[in-house]
Design a protein around this motif. Structure first.
Motif, mmCIF file in Angstrom:
data_model
loop_
_atom_site.group_PDB
_atom_site.id
_atom_site.type_symbol
_atom_site.label_atom_id
_atom_site.label_comp_id
_atom_site.label_asym_id
_atom_site.label_seq_id
_atom_site.Cartn_x
_atom_site.Cartn_y
_atom_site.Cartn_z
ATOM 1 N N LEU A 132 54.628 35.253 48.154
ATOM 2 C CA LEU A 132 53.424 34.517 48.527
ATOM 3 C C LEU A 132 52.295 34.864 47.561
ATOM 4 O O LEU A 132 51.940 36.030 47.383
ATOM 5 N N LEU A 133 51.728 33.845 46.955
ATOM 6 C CA LEU A 133 50.649 34.010 45.992
ATOM 7 C C LEU A 133 49.342 33.583 46.641
ATOM 8 O O LEU A 133 49.266 32.514 47.255
ATOM 9 N N GLY A 134 48.331 34.430 46.535
ATOM 10 C CA GLY A 134 47.029 34.120 47.105
ATOM 11 C C GLY A 134 46.028 33.798 46.015
ATOM 12 O O GLY A 134 46.020 34.432 44.950
ATOM 13 N N LEU A 135 45.154 32.831 46.278
ATOM 14 C CA LEU A 135 44.154 32.412 45.297
ATOM 15 C C LEU A 135 42.757 32.463 45.895
ATOM 16 O O LEU A 135 42.545 32.085 47.049
ATOM 17 N N THR A 136 41.807 32.894 45.088
ATOM 18 C CA THR A 136 40.406 32.927 45.475
ATOM 19 C C THR A 136 39.564 32.613 44.252
ATOM 20 O O THR A 136 40.093 32.346 43.171
ATOM 21 N N GLY A 137 38.261 32.660 44.408
ATOM 22 C CA GLY A 137 37.367 32.360 43.293
ATOM 23 C C GLY A 137 35.941 32.266 43.783
ATOM 24 O O GLY A 137 35.614 32.721 44.882
ATOM 25 N N SER A 138 35.101 31.671 42.980
ATOM 26 C CA SER A 138 33.713 31.476 43.396
ATOM 27 C C SER A 138 33.662 30.475 44.538
ATOM 28 O O SER A 138 34.595 29.677 44.722
#
Length: 210
Positions: A132-138
């Motif tokens: 499972l790959l998690g993504l975040t950012g501004s």
């Protein structure tokens, strides 16, 4: 008598063949209609620029050529997000057990970037599927990614400890190898039903934008 039996058998065969043809034709029409609807929606066409739980930059183009099951949520979610991520992981595991199928990338995008930085995602995602790959950012980048899939997200009021809950769309999205939305699964769908649907899409897949 033999002649009558032969006539009845022939008529039955013709009727059966006609029924099969009509059923297949109905299936083709439904598939064509569904394809046209998805082309009109064209969810997820926009790109996104986020980072994963390891701090590596990720764009939508990184996932082209892959099947993806995508869920939007947040790490402070008390129950729904863990339940949906566990279900997503079980669906991927079921597909992994079936020989000959292409791999499916499980993907999680936070709707709460203020609290869910890469380190928070890394801690949280350890409890779910190992790929499972998690993504975040501004906040702006996360909003852009959410908007591309028409995901609603709204933070509620803070309590005395500064904690809050984010109300958001609860769906698991299926993306095809061309990166476009193919299907979605609500809370009522089981892991087995999701896996069965994904396999069916794999078997009948045609790029939406050919």
């Amino acid at each position: 008598l033999r002649h009558r039996i032969a006539v009845v058998a022939a008529a039955t065969a013709v009727a059966g063949g006609a029924w099969l043809y009509l059923r297949e034709e109905k299936g083709r029409r439904q598939q064509a209609r569904r394809r046209a609807e998805l082309q009109a929606l064209a969810l997820g066409q926009g790109d996104f620029e986020l980072v994963d739980q390891h701090g590596h930059p990720r764009r939508k183009g990184d996932f082209l050529g892959q099947w993806v099951l995508l869920y939007f949520g947040f790490t402070h979610c008390p129950d729904v997000c863990p339940e949906e991520l566990e279900k997503l992981g079980r669906a991927v595991a079921l597909l992994e057990e079936q020989p000959g199928l292409p791999p499916v990338q499980p993907l999680f995008i936070t709707v709460d970037p203020e609290r869910d930085d890469a380190a928070a995602l890394a801690r949280y995602l350890r409890d779910f599927h190992p790929r499972l790959l998690g993504l975040t950012g501004s906040p702006e980048a996360v909003r852009a990614a959410s908007s591309a899939y028409r995901v609603y997200a709204s933070a509620g009021p803070k309590d005395s400890d500064g904690d809050y809950v984010v109300d958001h769309t609860i769906l698991i999205y299926l993306l095809g190898p061309d990166g476009l939305f193919l299907d979605y699964y609500g809370r009522g769908k089981s892991d087995a039903q999701i896996a069965q649907s994904v396999r069916r899409h794999m078997e009948t897949y045609k790029p939406l934008l050919d």
